[in-house]
Design a protein around this motif. Sequence first.
Motif, short mmCIF file in Angstrom:
data_model
loop_
_atom_site.label_atom_id
_atom_site.label_comp_id
_atom_site.label_asym_id
_atom_site.label_seq_id
_atom_site.Cartn_x
_atom_site.Cartn_y
_atom_site.Cartn_z
N TRP A 9 0.89 -1.33 0.09
CA TRP A 9 -0.06 0.18 0.07
C TRP A 9 0.76 1.29 -0.21
O TRP A 9 0.57 2.35 -0.53
N CYS A 10 2.24 1.33 0.39
CA CYS A 10 2.67 2.55 0.55
C CYS A 10 3.54 2.70 -0.63
O CYS A 10 4.13 4.03 -0.97
N GLY A 11 3.66 1.90 -1.71
CA GLY A 11 3.83 2.38 -3.15
C GLY A 11 5.49 2.76 -3.22
O GLY A 11 6.27 2.57 -1.97
N ALA A 12 5.63 3.76 -4.00
CA ALA A 12 7.06 4.20 -4.12
C ALA A 12 7.25 6.00 -3.58
O ALA A 12 8.24 6.26 -3.56
N ASP A 13 6.26 6.48 -3.05
CA ASP A 13 6.02 7.75 -2.66
C ASP A 13 7.13 7.82 -1.20
O ASP A 13 6.77 6.99 -0.29
N HIS A 20 5.57 4.66 6.82
CA HIS A 20 5.42 3.25 6.93
C HIS A 20 6.44 2.63 7.53
O HIS A 20 6.17 1.68 8.48
N ASP A 21 7.85 2.82 7.43
CA ASP A 21 8.83 2.47 7.82
C ASP A 21 9.10 2.91 9.24
O ASP A 21 9.76 2.05 10.07
N THR A 22 8.42 3.94 9.76
CA THR A 22 8.92 4.38 10.96
C THR A 22 7.65 4.70 12.02
O THR A 22 7.86 4.65 13.30
N GLU A 23 6.52 4.58 11.44
CA GLU A 23 5.34 4.77 12.39
C GLU A 23 4.25 3.87 12.24
O GLU A 23 3.80 3.40 13.30
N TRP A 24 3.81 3.46 11.10
CA TRP A 24 2.65 2.67 11.08
C TRP A 24 2.97 1.38 11.71
O TRP A 24 3.94 0.51 11.62
N GLY A 25 1.83 0.98 12.62
CA GLY A 25 2.03 -0.37 13.55
C GLY A 25 2.73 -0.13 14.58
O GLY A 25 2.91 -1.22 15.46
N VAL A 26 3.43 0.68 15.04
CA VAL A 26 4.41 0.86 16.20
C VAL A 26 3.36 1.23 17.32
O VAL A 26 2.48 2.19 17.36
N PRO A 27 3.28 0.39 18.30
CA PRO A 27 2.52 0.50 19.39
C PRO A 27 2.56 1.93 20.04
O PRO A 27 3.60 2.48 20.52
N LEU A 28 1.63 2.82 20.05
CA LEU A 28 1.50 4.31 20.45
C LEU A 28 0.93 4.47 21.70
O LEU A 28 -0.38 3.90 21.85
N HIS A 29 1.47 5.13 22.63
CA HIS A 29 0.72 5.24 24.13
C HIS A 29 0.89 6.81 24.45
O HIS A 29 0.57 7.06 25.59
N ASP A 30 1.08 7.55 23.42
CA ASP A 30 1.20 9.08 23.95
C ASP A 30 -0.28 9.65 23.58
O ASP A 30 -0.73 9.56 22.37
N ASP A 31 -1.04 10.29 24.49
CA ASP A 31 -2.31 10.62 24.30
C ASP A 31 -2.24 11.69 23.19
O ASP A 31 -3.14 11.81 22.43
#
Length: 196
Positions: A9-13, A20-31
């Motif tokens: 889904w992230c293609g070549a952009d 995608h590489d740094t944020e998506w799917g990383v468990p987030l706990h900051d309100d």
Amino acid sequence: MPELVRCAWCGADALYQAYHDTEWGVPLHDDRALFELLTLEGAQAGLSWITVLRKRDNYRAAFANFDPAVVACFTEADQAALMLNPGIVRNRLKISSTIGNARAFLAVQAEFGSFDAYLWRFVDGRPIQNALASLKDAQASTPLSDALSKDLKKRGFRFVGSTICYAFMQAAGLVNDHTTDCFRHGEVAALSSRPL
């Protein structure tokens, strides 16, 4: 060096790949970050995620860096000014829902101590680890996103349908939906196995 395999889904952009590489799917706990993500997922309704991602810095400037206490106090005049801001999605319902959602967000914080504590109860504090072979195996919603959507709506949130909630859960790391061939699948799974 072989090229990294990523979720299709992230293609070549470059911006999409960095997200995608740094944020998506990383468990987030900051309100604050959770409020930002919930707002942006709602803003995406009917649009592509890359459209909203390209406007994220403008959203941060327009919505007080997503401080829910500040956004909750926005007035009719603030809403009118936001409707003239070309850097965000100028949709009256989405703008007013962000302000209303900030108020609902503060109520959740008051009840549970943090939005993080409220949200992560839905997965018993541990991310769900999926094993998607390809993008076609991904779901748009699940019974869990249905439950989150229903509860958020009961608490006064808007633009939190089940599909939006599932995208929010994926992005905030409540579920690991990186495909198994993606280099981030194992990395995110390893992050998720650490004590929260």
